[in-house]
Structure formats: C-alpha cells, structure tokens
Design a protein around this motif. Structure first.
Motif, mmCIF file in Angstrom:
data_model
loop_
_atom_site.group_PDB
_atom_site.id
_atom_site.type_symbol
_atom_site.label_atom_id
_atom_site.label_comp_id
_atom_site.label_asym_id
_atom_site.label_seq_id
_atom_site.Cartn_x
_atom_site.Cartn_y
_atom_site.Cartn_z
ATOM 1 N N SER A 99 0.806 -1.223 0.000
ATOM 2 C CA SER A 99 0.000 0.000 0.000
ATOM 3 C C SER A 99 0.841 1.276 0.000
ATOM 4 O O SER A 99 0.350 2.336 -0.414
ATOM 5 N N TYR A 102 0.837 2.498 -3.398
ATOM 6 C CA TYR A 102 -0.474 2.764 -3.987
ATOM 7 C C TYR A 102 -0.696 4.264 -4.150
ATOM 8 O O TYR A 102 -0.492 5.027 -3.211
ATOM 9 N N LEU A 108 -4.611 2.832 -11.472
ATOM 10 C CA LEU A 108 -4.687 1.406 -11.786
ATOM 11 C C LEU A 108 -5.594 1.169 -12.989
ATOM 12 O O LEU A 108 -5.265 0.383 -13.886
ATOM 13 N N VAL A 128 -8.386 1.939 0.700
ATOM 14 C CA VAL A 128 -8.142 1.426 -0.645
ATOM 15 C C VAL A 128 -9.420 0.847 -1.248
ATOM 16 O O VAL A 128 -9.721 1.084 -2.430
ATOM 17 N N CYS A 132 -11.087 2.130 -4.715
ATOM 18 C CA CYS A 132 -11.229 1.213 -5.846
ATOM 19 C C CYS A 132 -12.691 1.058 -6.262
ATOM 20 O O CYS A 132 -13.008 1.053 -7.454
ATOM 21 N N ILE A 278 -3.195 -5.528 -3.756
ATOM 22 C CA ILE A 278 -2.674 -4.455 -2.901
ATOM 23 C C ILE A 278 -2.512 -5.023 -1.491
ATOM 24 O O ILE A 278 -3.486 -5.402 -0.853
ATOM 25 N N CYS A 280 -2.166 -4.470 2.091
ATOM 26 C CA CYS A 280 -2.336 -3.510 3.191
ATOM 27 C C CYS A 280 -2.007 -4.230 4.497
ATOM 28 O O CYS A 280 -2.862 -4.397 5.379
#
Length: 373
Positions: A99, A102, A108, A128, A132, A278, A280
């Motif tokens: 992350s 990110y 993305l 996140v 997303c 991802i 995290c």
C-alpha cells in the motif's frame, strides 16, 4: 506544535492537504530549512566534543553537517513495508504492490486493471477498497483475522478526544496527554466500552456479510495504537456500508498461501483472481532500532546498540523511547505519534533541548541506586 493554529475551516478529521499545508506554513514562518529528497549516508557521535557529525546525500550532492543534538522524527511503526513471503510470485502476471506504493484506483484503471484484491482489513485497507470501488473496479478484501472497529463518533465523544470541542487546545492537551498512560488508557477504554455496550447491534449487518468484527467491549483502541501501532479500523467513510451491502466482497478468516497465475490461493484452498493485488499488511516492526541503519547510514549500529526500545509500553506504563533522553545515548531524541501528540510533545522535547543548550538540563537518571548509595 507551534502558536500557529490550523485554519478555522479544518475539521476534526484533518486531511492530507491540511497536514502538509500546516507543515509548510510552520517551515515558512520560522525560516526552517528543509532538505527534500535527502538521505543520511553516515552518522557519528564525538564523545569528547559531544557533537554529531552526519554525511547527507541530496541527489548526487554530498554535504557534512555538525550539530549538538539529533532528533529522529521518521515515525514509529513504519520500519519498512511488510509483505508475507509466499511462494509463486513469479507466476502472477498482474500488478502487485504494498500500500505504500499505492497512488490511486484511477491510476490502476489507466493501466487496464478492472479487479483488485486488497489483503488486509484495517484503516489503510478500507481507504483502498473505497477508492477502488468509487473508481468502478471490482474489489475484494481478504481479512486474515478479526478487526477491531471503532466508530469515529466514539473518538469524538466528550469523555475522549471530543474534549477539544469544549475546552481550549492547551487544556485538552493537558487532559489527554499529560497524565500517565497507565491511568488514562484504561479510562478511555472504559468510555469506548460503555458506548459499544449501549448499541450491541451496530455492526450486525457487517457481521452478517461475513466480516469479523471486534467492538470496544472486546478490544481497546490504545492497545492497538501503542502495542501494534495500528491494525484497527476507525469507522469513517463508506467502507462499512460497502461490505455490509456486498458491493465489496470479503473473504474472512483466511490468508494467502501462494500466488497463482491470476491471483492468490487462500488457506482454505480457494482461489481469488484479480488484475491487481494491494498488500495492506502494515510494516515490519514498531521498534525503530530494527531499521536504524536505513535512517542514519554507516555508524548507525553503534547507536542502535545503545538505544532504548521504542513504542510499546514500558514497566511504568508509558510509551517506550519517545520524547525523552535515551539511557545510553547522549543528545539523541526520537519523536513520533499522532497529531495531538505532535502538538503537546513537541513542546516537551523543545524545552528539554533548550535546557540542554543553555546548560540547565539536569543529568539524565541512568542507573538505579544501590543500597550503598
């Protein structure tokens, strides 16, 4: 932090821009020289002169700095990203990142990503999944173990940090920061537990959707902040609603055991495909000593061997190694914590530094007296 207050339109939940603008404002107001994109190549302390010598690298430029005191303010609990080492990484052909790397879901999507697998279920993971989902990506969360969830309104309760809505900041700081953590911590935990007990079904729909919840009758905020430096979720935003309504899927009580060509295999034997993964999953260690060489360069190991442990709780119920002199290292300070701690403890550290520079700070209490003493 300084007499400079945040703008009046800044709310209780400071944004990234609020924090960045305030730091810049302080630097400009007090003419603080800030070196960007700079790392420490080497650090050494001269026992005779009591001076620190540091070699700094700014791009290709190298410079030497000499000073009486060093304050390490890189934050606690951020000692390098942690990503579980599972086999098969060479098989996976999608985007794979921690992350810290990110940037945004839109970025993305611009790379052709249509589906995302988020490993983790604490604050960063919720940020996140919201981003997303809002960008139109199919999103799945993997929750490896139950998550402590605390509503933001509990934190803003007048018996907690909400005290700042009723008293000036300096009084609020004294109430929330000046007392012993071993006393104030359990009091705050009792407040949150009382609030959670009054609404036991607050997260019933979230639980029904499969997410494993610990509320404030089962877990404690300060335990997570001080012992783990995170691992909890402050319920603010749309994350709970996304999971409860299954707009974002959740795989709970499982963890990735290996990569596949299109995603990961989980501990229950199932697989999940995604164009991007991802992680995290937090950071390696809350103890700054573990990565001190990356911060201070050559010579750091000599400092590390003398440093106190950092973060966590010491035998007196206080946070270890922060805002005070270290037992075996002269003129060396570590600063970390949240925004309220920044404001209060910056004064504590600054006063000690001022006292040391003026020659009026008493000698550090380093050793327990013996019976003969």
């Amino acid at each position: 932090m300084t007499p400079l207050e945040y703008p009046q339109d800044a709310g209780n939940s400071l944004t990234r821009d609020d924090l960045a603008n305030q730091v810049k404002r302080v630097a400009d107001e007090f003419d603080i020289r800030v070196l960007h994109s700079t790392t420490v190549k080497a650090t050494a302390f001269d026992e005779e002169s009591k001076l620190w010598d540091l070699q700094l690298l700014s791009g290709e430029d190298e410079r030497a700095v000499s000073c009486k005191h060093v304050v390490l303010a890189t934050g606690a609990g951020l000692q390098g990203p942690y990503v579980p080492d599972i086999p098969g990484i060479e098989l996976y052909g999608g985007v794979n990142m921690h992350s810290v790397s990110y940037k945004s879901a839109k970025k993305l999507a611009g790379q052709g990503v249509k589906s995302v697998l988020v490993i983790g279920a604490a604050n960063t993971a919720f940020d996140v999944i919201e981003d997303c989902h809002d960008a139109g990506l199919t999103t799945t969360m993997v929750q490896r173990s139950p998550t402590y969830v605390i509503p933001f309104d509990y934190i803003l309760h007048p018996e907690g940090l909400g005290i700042f809505d009723y008293v000036p900041a300096e009084i609020g700081d004294a109430i929330t920061q000046a007392g012993p953590l071993a006393v104030g911590g359990p009091i705050l935990g009792a407040v949150h537990a009382k609030l959670a007990a009054a609404e036991p079904n607050r997260y019933a729909e979230l639980t029904k959707a499969g997410f494993q919840v610990l509320d404030s009758t089962q877990a404690d905020l300060l335990d997570h902040l001080v012992d783990r430096c995170g691992g909890h979720f402050v319920d603010i935003g749309s994350g709970v609603e996304l999971l409860a309504t299954k707009k974002v899927d959740v795989k709970a009580g499982v963890y990735p055991v290996s990569y596949t060509t299109n995603g990961v295999k989980l501990s229950d034997g199932s697989t999940v495909d995604a164009d991007a993964i991802i992680w995290c999953t937090g950071f390696k260690d809350v103890d700054i000593r573990q990565d001190i060489s990356e911060m201070l360069g050559d010579g750091a190991e000599a400092i590390r061997s003398k440093m106190d442990a950092t973060w966590g709780v010491d035998s007196e119920g206080e946070i270890r190694g922060l805002w005070k002199r270290h037992e075996k290292v002269d003129n060396f300070w570590i600063f970390a914590g949240g925004t309220a701690q920044h404001r209060y403890y910056s004064k504590v550290v600054a006063l000690q530094l001022k006292g040391a520079l003026e020659g009026v700070l008493y000698e550090a209490y380093r050793d327990l007296p013996t019976g003969a003493q």
